[in-house]
Structures are given as C-alpha cells and as structure tokens.
Scaffold this motif. Structure first.
Motif, mmCIF file in Angstrom:
data_model
loop_
_atom_site.group_PDB
_atom_site.id
_atom_site.type_symbol
_atom_site.label_atom_id
_atom_site.label_comp_id
_atom_site.label_asym_id
_atom_site.label_seq_id
_atom_site.Cartn_x
_atom_site.Cartn_y
_atom_site.Cartn_z
ATOM 1 N N VAL A 154 0.799 -1.289 -8.816
ATOM 2 C CA VAL A 154 1.864 -1.745 -7.932
ATOM 3 C C VAL A 154 1.430 -1.542 -6.486
ATOM 4 C CG1 VAL A 154 4.252 -1.415 -7.202
ATOM 5 C CG2 VAL A 154 3.657 -1.159 -9.608
ATOM 6 N N ASP A 155 1.611 -2.575 -5.675
ATOM 7 C CA ASP A 155 1.411 -2.446 -4.228
ATOM 8 C C ASP A 155 2.762 -2.147 -3.590
ATOM 9 O OD1 ASP A 155 -1.290 -2.900 -4.352
ATOM 10 O OD2 ASP A 155 -1.138 -5.051 -3.926
ATOM 11 N N VAL A 156 2.837 -1.107 -2.780
ATOM 12 C CA VAL A 156 4.100 -0.736 -2.144
ATOM 13 C C VAL A 156 3.910 -0.557 -0.645
ATOM 14 C CG1 VAL A 156 4.874 0.459 -4.243
ATOM 15 C CG2 VAL A 156 3.809 1.782 -2.400
ATOM 16 N N ARG A 157 4.998 -0.770 0.058
ATOM 17 C CA ARG A 157 5.094 -0.355 1.461
ATOM 18 C C ARG A 157 6.052 0.816 1.472
ATOM 19 N NH1 ARG A 157 2.983 -1.645 5.874
ATOM 20 N NH2 ARG A 157 3.936 -1.432 7.915
ATOM 21 N N TYR A 158 5.590 1.959 2.001
ATOM 22 C CA TYR A 158 6.306 3.226 1.838
ATOM 23 C C TYR A 158 6.596 3.846 3.202
ATOM 24 C CZ TYR A 158 7.443 7.830 -0.134
ATOM 25 O OH TYR A 158 8.081 8.996 -0.496
ATOM 26 N N ARG A 159 7.822 4.371 3.351
ATOM 27 C CA ARG A 159 8.208 5.060 4.586
ATOM 28 C C ARG A 159 8.127 6.562 4.361
ATOM 29 N NH1 ARG A 159 13.038 3.548 4.833
ATOM 30 N NH2 ARG A 159 14.050 5.478 4.230
ATOM 31 N N ARG A 169 0.237 1.184 0.108
ATOM 32 C CA ARG A 169 -0.501 1.908 -0.914
ATOM 33 C C ARG A 169 -0.560 1.070 -2.200
ATOM 34 N NH1 ARG A 169 -1.784 4.521 2.785
ATOM 35 N NH2 ARG A 169 -1.470 6.762 3.185
ATOM 36 N N ARG A 170 -1.688 1.186 -2.912
ATOM 37 C CA ARG A 170 -1.757 0.649 -4.287
ATOM 38 C C ARG A 170 -1.618 1.838 -5.233
ATOM 39 N NH1 ARG A 170 -5.105 -4.235 -6.797
ATOM 40 N NH2 ARG A 170 -3.461 -5.182 -5.537
ATOM 41 N N LEU A 171 -0.630 1.749 -6.121
ATOM 42 C CA LEU A 171 -0.285 2.866 -6.996
ATOM 43 C C LEU A 171 -0.522 2.503 -8.454
ATOM 44 C CD1 LEU A 171 3.184 3.825 -5.438
ATOM 45 C CD2 LEU A 171 0.903 4.528 -4.683
ATOM 46 N N HIS A 172 -0.898 3.528 -9.236
ATOM 47 C CA HIS A 172 -0.930 3.426 -10.691
ATOM 48 C C HIS A 172 0.233 4.281 -11.208
ATOM 49 C CE1 HIS A 172 -5.526 2.430 -10.740
ATOM 50 N NE2 HIS A 172 -4.778 1.438 -10.289
ATOM 51 N N PRO A 173 1.372 3.676 -11.547
ATOM 52 C CA PRO A 173 2.572 4.455 -11.910
ATOM 53 C C PRO A 173 2.399 5.203 -13.232
ATOM 54 C CG PRO A 173 3.134 2.202 -11.259
ATOM 55 C CD PRO A 173 1.665 2.237 -11.485
ATOM 56 N N ASP A 190 -6.012 6.719 -5.911
ATOM 57 C CA ASP A 190 -7.437 7.091 -5.880
ATOM 58 C C ASP A 190 -7.737 8.201 -6.887
ATOM 59 O OD1 ASP A 190 -7.888 5.238 -3.834
ATOM 60 O OD2 ASP A 190 -7.355 6.701 -2.278
ATOM 61 N N GLY A 191 -7.106 8.111 -8.068
ATOM 62 C CA GLY A 191 -7.379 9.062 -9.136
ATOM 63 C C GLY A 191 -6.636 10.372 -9.044
ATOM 64 N N ARG A 192 -5.754 10.517 -8.057
ATOM 65 C CA ARG A 192 -5.031 11.774 -7.860
ATOM 66 C C ARG A 192 -3.533 11.525 -7.995
ATOM 67 N NH1 ARG A 192 -2.869 14.027 -3.145
ATOM 68 N NH2 ARG A 192 -2.620 16.291 -3.200
ATOM 69 N N ALA A 193 -2.859 12.334 -8.816
ATOM 70 C CA ALA A 193 -1.418 12.182 -9.012
ATOM 71 C C ALA A 193 -0.673 12.569 -7.739
ATOM 72 C CB ALA A 193 -0.946 13.039 -10.178
ATOM 73 N N THR A 194 0.270 11.718 -7.314
ATOM 74 C CA THR A 194 1.028 11.919 -6.087
ATOM 75 C C THR A 194 2.480 11.545 -6.348
ATOM 76 O OG1 THR A 194 -0.946 11.247 -4.859
ATOM 77 C CG2 THR A 194 1.088 11.394 -3.609
#
Length: 336
Positions: A154-159, A169-173, A190-194
């Motif tokens: 998912v591509d998101v725009r985040y505040r 950001r590009r996210l892997h949910p 980038d391989g790190r859970a956030t």
C-alpha cells in the motif's frame, strides 16, 4: 491437560499451516522440549504430522488432513460470541459478514450451547472509545483490511508529528490493532515493522506488489513490545514529589498507571508530615508533568528537579495574577 494440549496443537497446525516448534510452544505455553514430545505423540497416534527442513521450515499436517474433534465446551461456546464485536467489525467493513457468521455459528450449536451463547450475547457490550473523546475517522480502514488479507503493498500519504509532517511511504501491511478505540496499522517498511495511526493516513492506494510476512512475526508479541518501548521512550526523567493522604488517593485518577505504580513503589512517609508521603515518579517533559501535577492542587508539592518546581511556582503565580484583585478580569463592583 495433555489431551487438550494435543488437540490444540493439531488445531493450530490445521488452521495456520506450517509452524516452527518454538511457535507451537509459545502458543501452548510449554517448553520447546514439551512441544517436540507432543509432536512425537501425535505422530505415534497416527496424525500425519511431518517436518519441513530449512530456514523457513517447521511442522505441518499432510495436505487435506482435517480433524473433526472440534466439539465446544460450555465455556468455549460462551466466549465465542465475545469475539463478534459489532462496532470494530463495522469499522473494518465486515459487519454483514460477522452477523452472517454469528447466525451460522448459532444455528450449528447444540440447543444447550446455543442458549448459553445467546445469553452471553445479551449481557456483554463493547464500547471501545474512551470517555470525553470522539471516535476517529478512519475512511481508509476497509482498504487496509483488504491489503492485510491479500498481502499487497500500500502506498500512503501520512501525517506525523515531526517535520516534514506529511510523508509518502510504501507499506507492507502485517496487521491491525484496536487500542482504546483507536485503530493502528502495523506494517513493514524496508523490512522493519513500524506502527501507524490509521486516522493520520491522508491517502492510500493498494498496489499489485505482493509480500510475505516474516515467518517469525507475531502481531500480539510485536504490540506488547511496542507498548513497552513506547513507555520507555515517553518517560525520560523523574521527579520527587510529596503528596497529602488525599493527593495520594487522587493520583491514580490524574496520571498514567505506570506513574501511580512508581509512586506506590517508592513511597516513604514524611516525618511529622501528618500522613504525607514522598515518592519518585517518572516524567515526560517539564510542561507535561506540570500540567498533570497541578490537577492535584495543594495536595502535591514538587521537591525536585528545580526546573519542574519553578514551572509549578510560575504557573501558580500566573493564575494568582489572573484571578487576583489586580487581574485583567477583575472589576471593582459599583456600589449604589
């Protein structure tokens, strides 16, 4: 009990597929050695469990094998209806599906268990948001649900709080968490859970890119670790305070639980203080601590650090000027 644990292990393998022995042990609350022993017992009983070697290996059931030993106890039937939470299901866009599943489950239960489940449904209600706050708008939540289940990027725009406030950001949910009425997305970056607060996602679009969650990722374990880390990062200092008996009683209603626990753990009575205590509590910023402690009025005194003590005194003096005889809002009454 051992028989229940073997059944639980078989159902875990049936519902989740391949699982390493250490994950099975963690799910069942036993040692890895016990998990290996139970796997041997399942194989000896004729259950087709086999091991897959390699870095991503583990144990799994033979394809197509399913157990029908899934009878529910009375207590299990009772808690099943606690899992169908209407409000969160509606947030996720799954209200109709949950309602249909509940009806099907209810129809499949024996009469006695159906009555127990219905009784539970009638006497429990979940209202997740806290007092004095509006529920957050999360228009992108259903899209994120689809991305989580479909394992699609998912591509998101985040505040966010710090600059620059709006980022792409590009996210892997990996999964979703509902905490006190607030929805969070746990995603790989980038391989790190956030962790991302879903109400702060300004825009979102699902992409064709697919991903696999790390084999060793467990959402509940990650969230527990995240909360511990958040508490550690939030409290960056300490303060020594004195509390009256009334202030000690009121503290838990005005500060986070970890602050109240620290107070009780370090409390010592002040000699000749008529029940006053002295304690050390964790603090965030000086301004935040000042705001929290001022709620206790004259039932608290800051002993240290000096910066916080001065902030308390400055605030009290400013309040005195505002509400005193010379304050800007004071008007001398006109006598007839």
């Amino acid at each position: 009990m051992s028989a229940d644990r073997l059944l639980s292990m078989m159902l875990l393998l049936q519902t989740r597929g391949r699982m390493p022995a250490r994950r099975l042990a963690a799910e069942l609350g036993v040692s890895v050695r016990t998990a290996y022993r139970d796997l041997d017992r399942l194989q000896a009983a004729g259950v087709p469990v086999y091991a897959e070697q390699g870095r991503t290996g583990g144990y799994r059931l033979l394809d197509g094998y399913r157990t029908h030993l899934t009878g529910l106890s009375e207590s299990e039937a009772r808690v099943l209806f606690l899992a169908g939470l209407p409000a969160p299901a509606a947030d996720l866009g799954l209200a109709a599906e949950v309602a249909a599943a509940r009806l099907k489950l209810l129809a499949a239960l024996p009469a006695a268990l159906r009555e127990e489940a219905t009784r539970t449904d009638a006497v429990f209600h979940l209202d997740a948001p806290g007092w004095y706050r509006e529920a957050e708008e999360t228009p992108h939540l259903p899209l994120l649900v689809d991305a989580v289940f479909g394992r699609r990027a998912v591509d998101v725009r985040y505040r966010r709080w710090r600059e620059p406030q709006e980022v792409d950001r590009r996210l892997h949910p990996y999964g979703l968490v509902l905490k006190s009425g607030t929805w969070y997305l746990v995603a790989g970056v980038d391989g790190r859970a956030t962790t991302f607060r879903i109400a702060r996602i300004l825009d979102a679009a699902v992409r064709d890119e697919r991903f696999d969650r790390p084999e060793d990722f467990a959402l509940d374990a990650y969230w527990s670790s995240y909360l511990d880390d958040f508490a550690a990062r939030r409290h960056t200092g300490t303060a020594t305070i004195r509390l009256s008996p009334r202030g000690r009683e009121r503290l838990a209603d005005n500060v986070p639980p970890e602050v109240a626990r620290a107070c009780e753990a370090t409390a010592i009575e002040v000699a000749g203080g008529d029940g006053w205590i002295e304690a050390v509590i964790p603090t965030e910023s000086t301004g935040h601590a000042c705001g929290e402690l001022l709620r206790l009025g004259t039932d608290v005194e800051v002993v240290a650090p000096e910066e916080l003590r001065r902030a308390m005194a400055d605030t009290v003096r400013a309040l005195a000027r505002t509400y005193g005889a010379d304050g800007p809002g004071f008007r001398t009454p006109v006598r007839p």
